[in-house]
Scaffold this motif. Sequence first.
Motif, mmCIF file in Angstrom:
data_model
loop_
_atom_site.group_PDB
_atom_site.id
_atom_site.type_symbol
_atom_site.label_atom_id
_atom_site.label_comp_id
_atom_site.label_asym_id
_atom_site.label_seq_id
_atom_site.Cartn_x
_atom_site.Cartn_y
_atom_site.Cartn_z
ATOM 1 N N THR A 157 36.555 44.368 15.228
ATOM 2 C CA THR A 157 36.739 44.626 16.719
ATOM 3 C C THR A 157 35.541 43.921 17.874
ATOM 4 O OG1 THR A 157 35.574 46.599 16.326
ATOM 5 C CG2 THR A 157 38.155 46.488 16.473
ATOM 6 N N ILE A 158 34.880 43.099 16.981
ATOM 7 C CA ILE A 158 33.432 42.793 17.932
ATOM 8 C C ILE A 158 34.115 41.915 19.153
ATOM 9 C CG2 ILE A 158 31.521 41.455 17.694
ATOM 10 C CD1 ILE A 158 31.113 42.065 14.825
ATOM 11 N N VAL A 159 33.660 42.110 20.296
ATOM 12 C CA VAL A 159 33.816 41.261 21.289
ATOM 13 C C VAL A 159 32.719 40.265 21.476
ATOM 14 C CG1 VAL A 159 33.991 41.243 23.982
ATOM 15 C CG2 VAL A 159 34.987 42.981 22.662
ATOM 16 N N HIS A 160 33.109 39.042 21.560
ATOM 17 C CA HIS A 160 32.116 37.831 21.278
ATOM 18 C C HIS A 160 32.339 37.219 22.837
ATOM 19 C CE1 HIS A 160 30.477 34.065 19.977
ATOM 20 N NE2 HIS A 160 29.626 34.426 20.565
ATOM 21 N N ARG A 161 31.351 36.774 23.452
ATOM 22 C CA ARG A 161 31.286 35.734 24.569
ATOM 23 C C ARG A 161 30.330 34.977 24.469
ATOM 24 N NH1 ARG A 161 36.433 37.136 26.154
ATOM 25 N NH2 ARG A 161 36.575 39.371 26.988
ATOM 26 N N ALA A 162 30.540 33.616 24.216
ATOM 27 C CA ALA A 162 29.472 32.722 24.045
ATOM 28 C C ALA A 162 28.583 32.262 25.555
ATOM 29 C CB ALA A 162 30.015 31.369 23.376
ATOM 30 N N ALA A 163 27.476 32.036 25.247
ATOM 31 C CA ALA A 163 26.631 31.711 26.490
ATOM 32 C C ALA A 163 27.492 30.646 27.362
ATOM 33 C CB ALA A 163 25.148 31.213 26.057
ATOM 34 N N PRO A 181 28.564 35.826 30.130
ATOM 35 C CA PRO A 181 27.501 36.939 29.516
ATOM 36 C C PRO A 181 26.378 37.078 30.626
ATOM 37 C CG PRO A 181 28.240 35.330 27.891
ATOM 38 C CD PRO A 181 28.789 34.584 29.162
ATOM 39 N N ALA A 237 29.721 41.895 31.397
ATOM 40 C CA ALA A 237 30.466 42.050 30.343
ATOM 41 C C ALA A 237 30.636 43.207 29.867
ATOM 42 C CB ALA A 237 30.145 40.821 29.412
ATOM 43 N N GLN A 238 29.456 44.036 30.223
ATOM 44 C CA GLN A 238 29.585 45.505 29.351
ATOM 45 C C GLN A 238 30.230 46.384 30.098
ATOM 46 O OE1 GLN A 238 24.887 45.622 30.180
ATOM 47 N NE2 GLN A 238 25.544 46.823 28.256
ATOM 48 N N ALA A 239 31.029 46.079 31.576
ATOM 49 C CA ALA A 239 31.693 46.861 32.072
ATOM 50 C C ALA A 239 33.161 46.979 31.997
ATOM 51 C CB ALA A 239 31.314 46.743 33.509
ATOM 52 N N ASP A 240 33.510 45.830 31.086
ATOM 53 C CA ASP A 240 34.962 45.588 30.778
ATOM 54 C C ASP A 240 35.677 46.804 30.778
ATOM 55 O OD1 ASP A 240 37.308 44.152 30.716
ATOM 56 O OD2 ASP A 240 36.765 43.504 28.619
ATOM 57 N N GLY A 241 36.714 47.107 31.548
ATOM 58 C CA GLY A 241 37.615 48.329 31.395
ATOM 59 C C GLY A 241 37.440 49.743 32.191
ATOM 60 N N PHE A 252 22.895 33.949 27.466
ATOM 61 C CA PHE A 252 22.853 34.367 25.982
ATOM 62 C C PHE A 252 24.102 34.618 25.326
ATOM 63 C CE2 PHE A 252 21.995 37.774 29.041
ATOM 64 C CZ PHE A 252 23.170 38.580 28.877
ATOM 65 N N ASP A 253 24.534 34.396 24.195
ATOM 66 C CA ASP A 253 25.652 35.157 23.627
ATOM 67 C C ASP A 253 25.739 36.243 23.798
ATOM 68 O OD1 ASP A 253 26.163 32.235 22.696
ATOM 69 O OD2 ASP A 253 26.948 32.758 20.852
ATOM 70 N N TYR A 254 27.031 36.825 24.092
ATOM 71 C CA TYR A 254 26.950 38.264 24.051
ATOM 72 C C TYR A 254 27.883 38.980 22.952
ATOM 73 C CZ TYR A 254 28.799 42.793 26.087
ATOM 74 O OH TYR A 254 29.132 44.091 26.363
ATOM 75 N N ARG A 274 29.614 42.613 21.440
ATOM 76 C CA ARG A 274 29.753 44.030 21.516
ATOM 77 C C ARG A 274 30.565 44.657 20.338
ATOM 78 N NH1 ARG A 274 32.087 44.993 26.792
ATOM 79 N NH2 ARG A 274 34.421 45.155 25.806
ATOM 80 N N GLU A 332 29.413 47.010 11.906
ATOM 81 C CA GLU A 332 29.534 45.610 12.502
ATOM 82 C C GLU A 332 28.357 45.175 13.205
ATOM 83 O OE1 GLU A 332 34.311 45.942 14.026
ATOM 84 O OE2 GLU A 332 32.469 46.668 15.547
ATOM 85 N N ASP A 339 25.374 44.270 22.219
ATOM 86 C CA ASP A 339 25.410 45.483 23.038
ATOM 87 C C ASP A 339 25.903 46.615 22.177
ATOM 88 O OD1 ASP A 339 26.094 47.331 24.953
ATOM 89 O OD2 ASP A 339 27.726 46.124 25.746
ATOM 90 N N ARG A 374 28.686 50.799 23.218
ATOM 91 C CA ARG A 374 29.943 51.625 23.065
ATOM 92 C C ARG A 374 30.093 51.966 21.604
ATOM 93 N NH1 ARG A 374 34.572 48.772 26.840
ATOM 94 N NH2 ARG A 374 33.114 48.354 28.590
#
Lengths: 167, 291
Positions: free
Chosen positions: A2-8, A29, A75-79, B6-8, B10, B16, B53, B56
């Motif tokens: 369930t890891i959310v990943h967004r590349a730089a 990000p 990105a942290q504020a999603d939802g 940076f790569d993020y 969560r 994990e 991050d 959560r």
Amino acid sequence: MTIVHRAAGERFTLEVTLNGQRRSGQAEPRMLLCDFLRHELQAFGVHVGCEHGVCGACTILVDGIAVRSCTQYAAQADGTDIVTVEGLAQPGALNEVQRAFAKHHALQCGFCTPGILCSVTHFLRETPEPDEQRVREMLSGHICRCTGYASIVAAILEAAATMSKGA
Amino acid sequence: MKPVGFDYYRPQALSEAVALLADKGDEAAILAGGMTLGPMLNLRVARPRLVIDISRIQALKTISVSNNVVITGAGLTQSEALRSDVIAREVPLLAMALPWVGHFQTRNRGTLGGSVAHADPSAEIPLALVACGGTVVLQSRRGGRRIAAKEFFVGALMTQRRPDEIVTALEWPRTRPDAGHAFTEIAQRHGDFAIAAAACSLRLTKSDRVEHLSVGVGGVEDRPIAIDVSGFRGQAAGDIPANLSAHAASSVTPMEDRSASADYRTALTKVLVERAVNAALDMARLQRNRL
């Protein structure tokens, strides 16, 4: 997983509730939440001052909690459920705190005001009948270079008194 | 300023986060409340290749009580800790330290574990943890380990945490009903970094002798330190504040920076330890008389 990943550098769509409405915009990000709210969602009441959490101008409500939007990434504020100064009262109207700010001249240039109003919203919900000391402690997280704070303190105390009488 | 890209990541679960750190810990920064890492990223003082991050991960937000200790999850915000009845009752020293941490708005997001992992020499939460003899709990894919706070802090922004480890919890010894505690500090403005801070916990016998005693000083050396108080146990309470504060001032090796000279920090150590010990004595007498 369930890891959310967004590349730089990756552009992605972000959805939040902003002042009661579902809104979406594009982020990457490293984008600060305050920049997302201003540039993508046109919430220009979010003022960006120091960009490192000191001045308090960018303070907003995320899920009801008063927080800096410059030391949080979009990105942290999603939802999440976000309220900015635009959402504190009906358009064209003032709430009790805003009315007291106008009456007591608790702002001059107004740059710090949106952040303070958001802080006060959360603060008075938790502390409906604060004394001056508590108000000043809460205000220590905001920098105002116009008023000298005395009028802000007076406005908040009066708003608190009016609101708890009404409640 | 804006951070370098940076790569993020969560993760939702601790497992994990631990797996990510095992693979990429060397180039990662762990983001909890972001009240320190956020400014460091924005000012480009920190340029990690990836940011993990953990804000959560619900499992990091718990408070639990066992026989001897209160265990606070690393992700608990400072505001949540400040509102906790359990912490107010069982770990008064932490409850006393928290109002000194930043501001209402930063405590709403800043976490207990983040402050400890970051290890600013003047930070209040690490000092409270050292002063009360607490423990830092770490987790990695290799397993878990517990380190006494006194050994965890190595220097300014340096701890024993290894790159693949995450601080998961802090263990705080439960207070005794007859104990007195105090926390005090000097900063340029309330909410600023402390130039110096002092914490004290103690208990008194019926004949007003000091039975249990611990004193910590923060912001003076490059990490929070526990003052060696072994020579003071059993002494009459009335003699303790002056003697102990002089001893503390002579035993520190203070830092020097643009906000204070070494001499000033030594002077503050004396004043603040004396105030903290006096306040803790007052509270201990009050508590003892109530029992």
